[in-house]
Write a protein that holds these residues in place. Structure first.
Motif, PDB file in Angstrom:
ATOM      1  N   VAL A   1      78.784  -0.782  36.973  1.00  0.00           N
ATOM      2  CA  VAL A   1      78.189  -0.799  35.631  1.00  0.00           C
ATOM      3  C   VAL A   1      79.024   0.048  34.678  1.00  0.00           C
ATOM      4  O   VAL A   1      79.284  -0.344  33.530  1.00  0.00           O
ATOM      5  CB  VAL A   1      76.733  -0.289  35.670  1.00  0.00           C
ATOM      6  CG1 VAL A   1      76.178  -0.121  34.249  1.00  0.00           C
ATOM      7  CG2 VAL A   1      75.850  -1.241  36.465  1.00  0.00           C
TER       8      VAL A   1
ATOM      9  N   GLU B   1      71.274  -5.215  28.342  1.00  0.00           N
ATOM     10  CA  GLU B   1      71.852  -5.821  29.543  1.00  0.00           C
ATOM     11  C   GLU B   1      72.194  -4.753  30.571  1.00  0.00           C
ATOM     12  O   GLU B   1      72.057  -4.974  31.789  1.00  0.00           O
ATOM     13  CB  GLU B   1      73.099  -6.625  29.170  1.00  0.00           C
ATOM     14  CG  GLU B   1      72.825  -7.813  28.256  1.00  0.00           C
ATOM     15  CD  GLU B   1      74.096  -8.467  27.748  1.00  0.00           C
ATOM     16  OE1 GLU B   1      74.185  -9.701  27.818  1.00  0.00           O
ATOM     17  OE2 GLU B   1      75.006  -7.736  27.287  1.00  0.00           O
TER      18      GLU B   1
ATOM     19  N   LYS C   1      69.192  -3.810  32.616  1.00  0.00           N
ATOM     20  CA  LYS C   1      68.889  -4.826  33.635  1.00  0.00           C
ATOM     21  C   LYS C   1      69.872  -4.750  34.800  1.00  0.00           C
ATOM     22  O   LYS C   1      69.481  -4.898  35.958  1.00  0.00           O
ATOM     23  CB  LYS C   1      68.915  -6.213  32.995  1.00  0.00           C
ATOM     24  CG  LYS C   1      67.769  -6.465  32.020  1.00  0.00           C
ATOM     25  CD  LYS C   1      67.830  -7.860  31.430  1.00  0.00           C
ATOM     26  CE  LYS C   1      66.661  -8.097  30.485  1.00  0.00           C
ATOM     27  NZ  LYS C   1      66.715  -9.444  29.861  1.00  0.00           N
ATOM     28  N   MET C   2      71.161  -4.533  34.484  1.00  0.00           N
ATOM     29  CA  MET C   2      72.155  -4.451  35.555  1.00  0.00           C
ATOM     30  C   MET C   2      71.905  -3.246  36.453  1.00  0.00           C
ATOM     31  O   MET C   2      72.135  -3.297  37.661  1.00  0.00           O
ATOM     32  CB  MET C   2      73.567  -4.404  34.963  1.00  0.00           C
ATOM     33  CG  MET C   2      74.030  -5.740  34.416  1.00  0.00           C
ATOM     34  SD  MET C   2      75.798  -5.784  34.036  1.00  0.00           S
ATOM     35  CE  MET C   2      75.902  -4.618  32.686  1.00  0.00           C
TER      36      MET C   2
ATOM     37  N   GLY D   1      71.720  -9.532  37.299  1.00  0.00           N
ATOM     38  CA  GLY D   1      72.896 -10.050  36.621  1.00  0.00           C
ATOM     39  C   GLY D   1      74.183  -9.288  36.863  1.00  0.00           C
ATOM     40  O   GLY D   1      75.227  -9.641  36.301  1.00  0.00           O
ATOM     41  N   LEU D   2      74.144  -8.257  37.703  1.00  0.00           N
ATOM     42  CA  LEU D   2      75.336  -7.427  37.909  1.00  0.00           C
ATOM     43  C   LEU D   2      76.405  -8.171  38.709  1.00  0.00           C
ATOM     44  O   LEU D   2      77.587  -8.118  38.370  1.00  0.00           O
ATOM     45  CB  LEU D   2      74.950  -6.124  38.609  1.00  0.00           C
ATOM     46  CG  LEU D   2      76.121  -5.193  38.979  1.00  0.00           C
ATOM     47  CD1 LEU D   2      76.913  -4.788  37.742  1.00  0.00           C
ATOM     48  CD2 LEU D   2      75.609  -3.963  39.708  1.00  0.00           C
ATOM     49  N   ASN D   3      76.004  -8.859  39.773  1.00  0.00           N
ATOM     50  CA  ASN D   3      76.991  -9.520  40.641  1.00  0.00           C
ATOM     51  C   ASN D   3      77.832 -10.532  39.871  1.00  0.00           C
ATOM     52  O   ASN D   3      79.062 -10.585  40.027  1.00  0.00           O
ATOM     53  CB  ASN D   3      76.282 -10.201  41.810  1.00  0.00           C
ATOM     54  CG  ASN D   3      75.670  -9.197  42.779  1.00  0.00           C
ATOM     55  OD1 ASN D   3      76.101  -8.044  42.837  1.00  0.00           O
ATOM     56  ND2 ASN D   3      74.658  -9.622  43.521  1.00  0.00           N
TER      57      ASN D   3
ATOM     58  N   ARG E   1      78.381 -10.661  36.622  1.00  0.00           N
ATOM     59  CA  ARG E   1      79.212  -9.993  35.619  1.00  0.00           C
ATOM     60  C   ARG E   1      80.399  -9.280  36.278  1.00  0.00           C
ATOM     61  O   ARG E   1      81.506  -9.265  35.742  1.00  0.00           O
ATOM     62  CB  ARG E   1      78.362  -8.986  34.849  1.00  0.00           C
ATOM     63  CG  ARG E   1      78.980  -8.476  33.576  1.00  0.00           C
ATOM     64  CD  ARG E   1      78.371  -9.152  32.382  1.00  0.00           C
ATOM     65  NE  ARG E   1      79.017  -8.746  31.150  1.00  0.00           N
ATOM     66  CZ  ARG E   1      78.398  -8.727  29.972  1.00  0.00           C
ATOM     67  NH1 ARG E   1      77.140  -9.087  29.871  1.00  0.00           N
ATOM     68  NH2 ARG E   1      79.055  -8.377  28.883  1.00  0.00           N
ATOM     69  N   TRP E   2      80.146  -8.697  37.428  1.00  0.00           N
ATOM     70  CA  TRP E   2      81.211  -7.972  38.119  1.00  0.00           C
ATOM     71  C   TRP E   2      82.281  -8.938  38.640  1.00  0.00           C
ATOM     72  O   TRP E   2      83.478  -8.636  38.571  1.00  0.00           O
ATOM     73  CB  TRP E   2      80.633  -7.157  39.270  1.00  0.00           C
ATOM     74  CG  TRP E   2      81.676  -6.383  40.013  1.00  0.00           C
ATOM     75  CD1 TRP E   2      82.116  -6.607  41.278  1.00  0.00           C
ATOM     76  CD2 TRP E   2      82.425  -5.268  39.517  1.00  0.00           C
ATOM     77  NE1 TRP E   2      83.094  -5.701  41.620  1.00  0.00           N
ATOM     78  CE2 TRP E   2      83.308  -4.854  40.551  1.00  0.00           C
ATOM     79  CE3 TRP E   2      82.444  -4.566  38.311  1.00  0.00           C
ATOM     80  CZ2 TRP E   2      84.182  -3.801  40.413  1.00  0.00           C
ATOM     81  CZ3 TRP E   2      83.319  -3.501  38.169  1.00  0.00           C
ATOM     82  CH2 TRP E   2      84.177  -3.127  39.206  1.00  0.00           C
TER      83      TRP E   2
END
Length: 608
Positions: free
Chosen positions: A535, A552, A555-556, A561-563, A565-566
């Motif tokens: 993050v 966002e 939430k991450m 939604g982190l995976n 985006r990463w």
């Protein structure tokens, strides 16, 4: 001697002088002047009684509100959390006060109410049906409580409602369709019938951007601020006049309970007298200094009621920067109320001083706890660091998404994140913050902030936006995980990157997670550390548009939604590295060609 009597009796002081009667008449004249400007002759009594009854049902067990009582003629004469216009209560801001009771129908006696905010408490029970009678209501925020039952169908009559937030409550049933016409609404985290299944959105989503346009309510707020400032100037002028009378009449004066100007408040902010501040800080004793920054020193102090405070004494207030900082802090913090934002208790002004008074934070700052702890003091364990990461994110999200116009901090770093008794993160020092229109990027002639935390676009162009705060938050997360500074030249000795963000990228690429974590952390969850580092790197990207919004980010941090985006970041980072390597090879080949040409030229020259 006479103390304060109910319903506006003159508050006498002891004057050992032949002019006692004259002075009391002046006090009474000023008091009546305030009442004439701040209240009307009938309705405010009804509103005051309603607020006192409301507070009893809200269960004010933490005693966050202590100045709502019959000794003040009306709520418009200086009650905290209340803003009046034309002698009526128009704005009631009670968020994050630890209330655990219910919302009584007595609230409906505030017929002129424009805004009601009770978010982030622990309130339960059903929503009052009578709120539908508050026809002037434009903002209603009851989010993050435990209200149950359904939304009364009569609320469809709230035709002027523009901002509605009922998220994170135990509500169920249908939503009156008229409520979806509000400019912004949020029903997420409830059991209400909304979402794809019911073909109605649970929140207004992108329309939050539209909400940033100035409405009539905001214009009224601006007018109210101007009116309050005028009243402040009036009080200052009267104080100066009193000082002159003392000077020329050479009378002996004994103050019973502090000077009168310290007893009047503007909204949630109290105005202290200079003498109260001197006593609280032991005349600004050097031994009481607990911090120092670009705009002045911060002193530990204690008020007459034994409340511990932090007193910020601004320097060079007469310069544009210092004066602007004072006005910004008073204006911004007084209206930004959230459990993760530092609350402004009050202020003091004299001909040569500008003072801000905050609650004292027992555990000082994140920077102090990371690097300056004394032997025996508690260190930041892993649960506390996670709590700080989340709390700071929530505070920034509030500034960016829920303040209208939005507020940009512009100097986010570990030293500006304070810690209360429970190690809850409290975002402080709004001396560099600016109010900006939602559609404009603020341009300043002087870049403010701390090197290592300043976003690249802000440093190069002077343009700041909420994305500059996101960058600072990302760097602060890395400080929190590593215990290191954003810039550290000592890393050069180990042939490491000076910038912390580049250093972490390298360690993460080499899968050296254990080298990332602060040596003082004896126990931690590697998966959680990796998540927060991810993050942090997403927030600290060089291109502002590629950074997430704070909503966002929150939430991450919760894993949403982190995976995705990463994975996208890793792909872009690989492409960038390849481009850098290609560029390096081109420059190296060009250099080799130039070297060979020079050698051939030298050989030809030698042959001749």
């Amino acid at each position: 001697m006479a103390g304060p009597n109910k319903r506006g009796s003159c508050k006498f002081n002891i004057y050992i002088s032949e002019h006692s009667l004259t002075r009391c008449i002046l006090n009474w004249f000023f008091f009546v002047l305030l009442l004439r400007n701040g209240s009307s002759t009938s309705a405010p009594d009804v509103e005051g009684e309603a607020l006192i009854d409301l507070l009893k049902v809200l269960n004010n067990s933490h005693h966050k509100i202590t100045d709502w009582n019959d000794f003040y003629v009306s709520p418009c004469s200086g009650w905290s959390h209340v803003l009046c216009l034309s002698g009526h209560v128009k704005y009631l801001t009670l968020g994050s006060n630890g209330f655990s009771g219910t919302l009584s129908p007595v609230i409906c006696k505030l017929k002129f109410l424009n805004s009601l905010k009770l978010q982030d408490n622990n309130l339960s029970g059903e929503l009052p049906d009578c709120l539908s009678s508050l026809v002037n209501l434009q903002t209603l925020d009851l989010s993050h409580n435990k209200f149950s039952g359904s939304i009364p169908s009569s609320w469809a009559q709230l035709s002027n409602l523009k901002h509605l937030d009922l998220s994170e409550n135990d509500l169920s049933g249908t939503i009156p369709s008229q409520l979806f016409s509000a400019r912004t609404f949020n029903f997420t985290g409830t059991n209400l019938e909304c979402g794809a299944r019911f073909q109605k959105p649970c929140d207004s989503g992108s329309s939050l951007e539209v909400a940033a346009r100035k409405s009539k309510v905001e214009l009224v707020m601006i007018a109210a601020s101007c009116g309050a400032f005028f009243l402040l100037l009036l009080g200052a002028a009267f104080t100066y006049r009193r000082h002159q009378l003392h000077k020329f009449k050479n009378e002996i004066f004994v103050d019973v309970a502090g000077e009168d100007e310290g007893k009047f408040s503007f909204g949630q902010v109290k105005r202290f007298s200079w003498r109260e501040i001197q006593i609280a800080t032991n005349n600004f004793s050097e031994s009481n200094i607990i911090g120092q920054g670009g705009f002045g020193k911060v002193y530990k102090g204690k008020l007459m009621d034994n409340t511990k405070v932090a007193v910020k004494r601004l320097t060079d207030y007469h310069n544009p920067g210092g004066e602007a900082a004072f006005l910004r802090e008073v204006q911004l913090i007084s209206v930004a109320v959230h459990k993760n934002l530092l609350r402004l208790i009050g202020f003091c002004t004299t001909a040569s001083e500008r003072i801000l008074v905050y609650p004292y934070m027992k555990n000082l700052s994140v920077a102090y706890c990371l690097r300056d702890l004394k032997p025996g003091q508690e260190r930041l364990d892993w649960p506390r660091r996670k709590k700080i990461a989340f709390g700071t994110a929530h505070g920034l999200e509030y500034l960016h998404e829920h303040c209208n116009p939005k507020i940009i901090h512009r100097d986010l770093k570990a030293a500006n994140i304070l810690l209360d008794d429970n190690f809850e993160a409290v975002l402080g020092d709004f001396g560099l913050a600016r109010l900006v229109d939602a559609k404009l990027t603020h341009v300043t002639t002087q870049v403010r902030g701390t090197m290592g935390h300043i976003a690249p676009e802000y440093l190069s162009t002077g343009k700041s936006s909420e994305k500059t705060d996101v960058f600072g938050y990302g760097i602060t997360l890395l400080e929190l995980m590593t215990g290191q500074r954003a810039i550290d030249f000592s890393r050069l000795e180990e042939e490491e990157d000076v910038l912390l963000v580049d250093h972490i990228k390298k360690l993460l690429k080499e899968k050296r997670l254990h080298d990332i974590v602060d040596n003082n952390l004896k126990a931690y969850d590697p998966k959680e550390v990796e998540m927060i580092v991810q993050v942090a790197l997403l927030c600290s990207q060089n291109v502002a548009e590629e950074r997430p919004r704070m909503a966002e980010v929150v939430k991450m941090l919760q894993g949403v939604g982190l995976n995705e985006r990463w994975a996208e970041w890793e792909t872009h980072e690989e492409v960038r590295n390849q481009e850098l390597q290609l560029s390096f090879m081109k420059h190296r080949l060009a250099w080799m060609d130039e070297s060979m040409d020079e050698q051939e030229a030298m050989q030809l020259s030698a042959a001749r």
